[in-house]
Write a protein that holds these residues in place. Structure first.
Motif, mmCIF file in Angstrom:
data_model
loop_
_atom_site.group_PDB
_atom_site.id
_atom_site.type_symbol
_atom_site.label_atom_id
_atom_site.label_comp_id
_atom_site.label_asym_id
_atom_site.label_seq_id
_atom_site.Cartn_x
_atom_site.Cartn_y
_atom_site.Cartn_z
ATOM 1 N N SER A 87 0.852 -1.179 0.000
ATOM 2 C CA SER A 87 0.000 0.000 0.000
ATOM 3 C C SER A 87 0.898 1.242 0.000
ATOM 4 O O SER A 87 1.725 1.404 -0.895
ATOM 5 C CB SER A 87 -0.948 -0.015 1.202
ATOM 6 O OG SER A 87 -1.889 1.044 1.119
ATOM 7 N N GLU A 88 0.800 2.095 1.017
ATOM 8 C CA GLU A 88 1.625 3.308 1.064
ATOM 9 C C GLU A 88 2.798 3.159 2.015
ATOM 10 O O GLU A 88 3.468 4.149 2.333
ATOM 11 C CB GLU A 88 0.755 4.500 1.500
ATOM 12 C CG GLU A 88 -0.406 4.780 0.560
ATOM 13 C CD GLU A 88 -1.325 5.865 1.095
ATOM 14 O OE1 GLU A 88 -1.082 6.336 2.220
ATOM 15 O OE2 GLU A 88 -2.270 6.233 0.384
ATOM 16 N N PHE A 194 -6.458 1.589 3.726
ATOM 17 C CA PHE A 194 -5.833 0.270 3.730
ATOM 18 C C PHE A 194 -6.747 -0.749 4.425
ATOM 19 O O PHE A 194 -6.909 -1.875 3.954
ATOM 20 C CB PHE A 194 -4.483 0.333 4.431
ATOM 21 C CG PHE A 194 -3.743 -0.975 4.446
ATOM 22 C CD1 PHE A 194 -3.191 -1.480 3.292
ATOM 23 C CD2 PHE A 194 -3.607 -1.704 5.615
ATOM 24 C CE1 PHE A 194 -2.507 -2.687 3.293
ATOM 25 C CE2 PHE A 194 -2.924 -2.909 5.638
ATOM 26 C CZ PHE A 194 -2.376 -3.396 4.469
ATOM 27 N N HIS A 197 -9.557 -2.350 2.461
ATOM 28 C CA HIS A 197 -9.207 -3.357 1.467
ATOM 29 C C HIS A 197 -8.953 -4.735 2.085
ATOM 30 O O HIS A 197 -8.882 -5.725 1.359
ATOM 31 C CB HIS A 197 -7.956 -2.924 0.684
ATOM 32 C CG HIS A 197 -8.229 -1.851 -0.318
ATOM 33 N ND1 HIS A 197 -8.243 -0.510 0.008
ATOM 34 C CD2 HIS A 197 -8.509 -1.910 -1.646
ATOM 35 C CE1 HIS A 197 -8.497 0.212 -1.076
ATOM 36 N NE2 HIS A 197 -8.673 -0.621 -2.086
#
Length: 236
Positions: A87-88, A194, A197
């Motif tokens: 993700s990030e 996040f 998901h």
């Protein structure tokens, strides 16, 4: 005539839904000289002899993996910095490894002399790729490239190589290599985006487990035929 030749070769490669021993011998040739390993590499795809290993890793985390390889100051020894992006969030880890000819194995230091070959580099017609096999409790094979993406023909060849090794269909990893604005995993706070998901990824995990188990008999004959067709198209 060309189509007929392709069909004959493809059929000769398929035996009990597996590539023939001759095809596998061609695709699994060990490196006869040291490949160029320095520089930046992207992990394109992974496969394992256990269906759930690569499938769970890829569907739950959906990671991007980047490797930066530099010399450790001694012939055949290298420093590798792994960067994992989920993700990030990003995290990095450094290891050292020894590589000579087709041998590739992690070491504790540059004074460590490997005694057993747990890893190997397999030949690939992709000029800026590495196919690395690692044997252990779980056997893995990975496709690395200097490019963030490979061609469909290059991926097809890797898929057949995985099948020759008795592994499942490779999992193609995320190709998001924008690491400039990554948040460190050490201070990770799961954000709403996040977290939203996670249920989807868990469902995808179970779906992926079913798919990679059930499709092996159906998928590889098509991959083998495609590989044979691409190979012969370069001959005629």
């Amino acid at each position: 005539m060309k189509t007929l030749c392709v069909a004959v070769v493809a059929l000769s490669l398929i035996s009990a839904c597996r590539p023939s021993s001759l095809a596998c011998e061609m695709l699994l040739q060990p490196m006869d000289q040291d490949p160029e390993v320095l520089g930046r590499w992207y992990v394109i795809a992974l496969s394992s002899n256990y269906c759930w290993v690569a499938s769970m890793f890829n569907t739950v985390l959906a990671p991007s993996i980047q490797l930066d390889v530099t010399s450790a100051g001694k012939p055949h020894y290298y420093d590798v910095n792994f960067t994992l992006k989920v993700s990030e969030f990003c995290d990095s880890k450094s290891i050292q490894f020894f590589q000579k000819s087709n041998m590739a194995v992690e070491v504790r230091s540059i004074d460590d002399v490997p005694k057993t070959q747990k890893g190997a580099i397999i030949s690939s017609r992709c000029q800026d790729c590495l196919v690395i096999r690692e044997d252990g409790l779980v056997n893995m094979v990975a496709l690395l490239s200097k490019r963030p993406n490979v061609t469909s023909a290059e991926m097809k060849e890797f898929e057949v190589q995985a099948d020759c090794l008795g592994m499942y269909r490779p999992q193609v990893l995320n190709a998001d290599f924008d690491l400039e604005n990554c948040k460190p995993l050490t201070n990770v706070e799961v954000d709403e985006k996040f977290a939203a998901h996670i249920p989807v990824r868990v469902r995808n995990m179970f779906s992926g487990l079913f798919t990679c188990t059930s499709e092996k008999l159906l998928y590889y004959p098509r991959a083998i035929f495609g590989w044979a067709q691409h190979t012969l198209s370069n001959i005629w």
